[in-house]
Scaffold this motif. Structure first.
Motif, PDB file in Angstrom:
ATOM      1  N   ASP A 134     -18.485 -74.172 -14.389  1.00  0.00           N
ATOM      2  CA  ASP A 134     -18.661 -72.871 -13.751  1.00  0.00           C
ATOM      3  C   ASP A 134     -18.787 -71.820 -14.854  1.00  0.00           C
ATOM      4  OD1 ASP A 134     -18.676 -70.551 -12.314  1.00  0.00           O
ATOM      5  OD2 ASP A 134     -16.721 -70.840 -11.355  1.00  0.00           O
ATOM      6  N   LEU A 135     -19.998 -71.310 -15.054  1.00  0.00           N
ATOM      7  CA  LEU A 135     -20.220 -70.294 -16.080  1.00  0.00           C
ATOM      8  C   LEU A 135     -19.848 -68.902 -15.598  1.00  0.00           C
ATOM      9  CD1 LEU A 135     -23.525 -71.587 -17.701  1.00  0.00           C
ATOM     10  CD2 LEU A 135     -21.160 -72.220 -18.162  1.00  0.00           C
ATOM     11  N   GLN A 136     -19.493 -68.795 -14.319  1.00  0.00           N
ATOM     12  CA  GLN A 136     -18.825 -67.634 -13.733  1.00  0.00           C
ATOM     13  C   GLN A 136     -19.661 -66.361 -13.624  1.00  0.00           C
ATOM     14  OE1 GLN A 136     -15.009 -66.947 -15.709  1.00  0.00           O
ATOM     15  NE2 GLN A 136     -14.981 -69.063 -16.349  1.00  0.00           N
ATOM     16  N   ASP A 137     -20.380 -66.012 -14.664  1.00  0.00           N
ATOM     17  CA  ASP A 137     -21.001 -64.699 -14.742  1.00  0.00           C
ATOM     18  C   ASP A 137     -22.488 -64.831 -15.066  1.00  0.00           C
ATOM     19  OD1 ASP A 137     -21.705 -62.126 -16.578  1.00  0.00           O
ATOM     20  OD2 ASP A 137     -20.163 -61.619 -15.097  1.00  0.00           O
ATOM     21  N   GLU A 138     -23.292 -63.954 -14.471  1.00  0.00           N
ATOM     22  CA  GLU A 138     -24.733 -64.010 -14.712  1.00  0.00           C
ATOM     23  C   GLU A 138     -25.073 -63.831 -16.185  1.00  0.00           C
ATOM     24  OE1 GLU A 138     -27.303 -61.812 -11.997  1.00  0.00           O
ATOM     25  OE2 GLU A 138     -25.625 -61.617 -10.604  1.00  0.00           O
ATOM     26  N   ALA A 139     -24.268 -63.036 -16.900  1.00  0.00           N
ATOM     27  CA  ALA A 139     -24.539 -62.799 -18.319  1.00  0.00           C
ATOM     28  C   ALA A 139     -24.359 -64.074 -19.140  1.00  0.00           C
ATOM     29  CB  ALA A 139     -23.633 -61.696 -18.850  1.00  0.00           C
ATOM     30  N   ILE A 140     -23.377 -64.902 -18.761  1.00  0.00           N
ATOM     31  CA  ILE A 140     -23.160 -66.161 -19.472  1.00  0.00           C
ATOM     32  C   ILE A 140     -24.292 -67.132 -19.170  1.00  0.00           C
ATOM     33  CG2 ILE A 140     -21.596 -68.117 -19.776  1.00  0.00           C
ATOM     34  CD1 ILE A 140     -19.298 -66.300 -19.025  1.00  0.00           C
ATOM     35  N   VAL A 141     -24.704 -67.203 -17.904  1.00  0.00           N
ATOM     36  CA  VAL A 141     -25.836 -68.058 -17.533  1.00  0.00           C
ATOM     37  C   VAL A 141     -27.089 -67.617 -18.286  1.00  0.00           C
ATOM     38  CG1 VAL A 141     -27.271 -68.908 -15.647  1.00  0.00           C
ATOM     39  CG2 VAL A 141     -24.831 -68.449 -15.248  1.00  0.00           C
ATOM     40  N   GLN A 142     -27.295 -66.337 -18.381  1.00  0.00           N
ATOM     41  CA  GLN A 142     -28.438 -65.797 -19.113  1.00  0.00           C
ATOM     42  C   GLN A 142     -28.405 -66.247 -20.576  1.00  0.00           C
ATOM     43  OE1 GLN A 142     -28.525 -61.498 -19.913  1.00  0.00           O
ATOM     44  NE2 GLN A 142     -30.655 -61.469 -19.206  1.00  0.00           N
ATOM     45  N   HIS A 143     -27.227 -66.203 -21.183  1.00  0.00           N
ATOM     46  CA  HIS A 143     -27.084 -66.622 -22.579  1.00  0.00           C
ATOM     47  C   HIS A 143     -27.414 -68.106 -22.743  1.00  0.00           C
ATOM     48  CE1 HIS A 143     -25.683 -66.702 -26.672  1.00  0.00           C
ATOM     49  NE2 HIS A 143     -24.778 -67.621 -26.385  1.00  0.00           N
ATOM     50  N   VAL A 144     -26.970 -68.938 -21.790  1.00  0.00           N
ATOM     51  CA  VAL A 144     -27.278 -70.369 -21.833  1.00  0.00           C
ATOM     52  C   VAL A 144     -28.779 -70.592 -21.764  1.00  0.00           C
ATOM     53  CG1 VAL A 144     -27.081 -72.541 -20.567  1.00  0.00           C
ATOM     54  CG2 VAL A 144     -25.055 -71.120 -20.927  1.00  0.00           C
TER      55      VAL A 144
END
Length: 346
Positions: A134-144
């Protein structure tokens, strides 16, 4: 331990010494080890992230530790393995694959998840651990997505529809390297389609099914999705699971069953596809392979209860009835095995 680094550090000469000292037991994609804190043989270490070990006894120990090695050459062993196995990947792609492998492994084990901790789609965090990041946040998903762009050959980082898909199900090949990732969302569960697949290893034909079969598993469920498979793991912690990534994607799993039929010699195969036209066709395809290639000694098709069409829906709507149906199947299987044993007695 400092507040900036809440995990105890363990130092070994190399990974081989660590596995020996911790009495590591190979379980496929992970090792079961002796916990350095409570000394119980219930700590786990994933093969694609050998720098972390965690005790599985959450209510009694639950210790998390970082492993470091004196021999720095071993630190790049994984990168060397990828370079040897996938010479067609560019240096940039190999680095992205290695980074993705590490971040998903870390997220599965160390990220707090409100969605998973409170039971995602009827599944406890004990069941989803090891399968969902669970990457939790859209900003973390964006970074991935930014880091993985060399592998995906497409920039999803600026696509908010994709970045809302914070739940990621990594899928690994037989070599334990990352093959695919299935993406879902707990941020916005109304996204359509609910599940997206991305290939993270462009150098080969990637595996398109999940598999996790304990050595002593008596029953192995073959289902249409990872959530359906985990629904059976929720009620039987020792059941083996094989999960498709779609009803039409049966070729690879059929090939695996036929080529590794000795693995299923003493196991009961439970076919649990969706109760719809696509699921019925997938069931026929898999059953034909089981019978034609002599896979396993017996098999059955799971009957859903409460007018539900798949295992996860059945678990959520009527957990008691779902559990009862599974236990009755398991009892019939044991009775069949006893009868077969009597018939073969001299």
């Amino acid at each position: 331990m400092s507040k900036l680094n809440p995990y105890k550090k363990l130092v070994f000469q190399n990974i081989e010494n660590a596995l020996s000292d911790l009495n590591a037991e190979d379980k496929g994609c992970y090792f079961i080890c002796n916990c350095p804190e409570c000394n119980q043989h219930e700590a786990f270490m994933y093969k694609n992230n050998k720098h972390f070990i965690q005790c599985n006894r959450e209510n009694y120990c639950g210790s998390r530790m970082i492993l470091e090695f004196h021999e720095k050459g071993n630190m790049s062993a994984y990168e060397q393995e990828i370079e040897k196995q996938y010479p067609n990947l560019t240096i940039e792609q190999r680095q992205a694959l290695d980074w993705s492998n590490r971040v998903f492994s870390y997220a599965k084990n160390y990220f707090k998840s409100e969605a998973l901790d409170h039971g995602y789609r009827g599944l406890s965090k004990q069941t989803t651990r090891g399968f969902v990041a669970d990457l939790q946040d859209e900003a973390i998903v964006q970074h991935v997505f930014q880091k993985a762009e060399p592998l995906l050959n497409k920039n999803y980082a600026n696509n908010s529809w994709m970045c809302k898909r914070n739940l990621m199900f990594p899928l690994y090949g037989e070599d334990h390297t990352l093959d695919r990732v299935l993406l879902r969302s707990s941020i916005d569960e109304n996204l359509d389609p609910k599940e997206i697949q991305l290939i993270f290893n462009p150098s080969k034909e990637t595996r398109d099914f999940f598999m996790d079969i304990p050595q002593d598993a008596e029953n192995v469920v073959v289902s249409e999705s990872i959530l359906d498979a985990l629904s059976f793991r929720e009620i039987d912690k020792n059941v083996g699971i094989m999960a498709l990534t779609g009803a039409t994607k049966t070729r690879q799993i059929k090939d695996y069953l036929a080529e590794h039929k000795e693995q299923f010699a003493n196991k009961h195969l439970l076919i649990a596809m969706d109760d719809d036209q696509a699921g019925w066709k997938a069931t026929r395809d898999i059953v034909n392979t089981i019978e034609d290639d002599g896979v396993g000694e017996n098999w059955s098709v799971f009957d859903y209860t409460s007018e539900t069409k798949d295992a996860n829906e059945n678990l959520q709507q009527n957990r008691k009835a779902f559990t009862k149906a599974y236990n009755q199947m398991a009892a019939r299987t044991k009775q069949h095995e006893r009868m077969m044993a009597i018939e073969h007695e001299p």
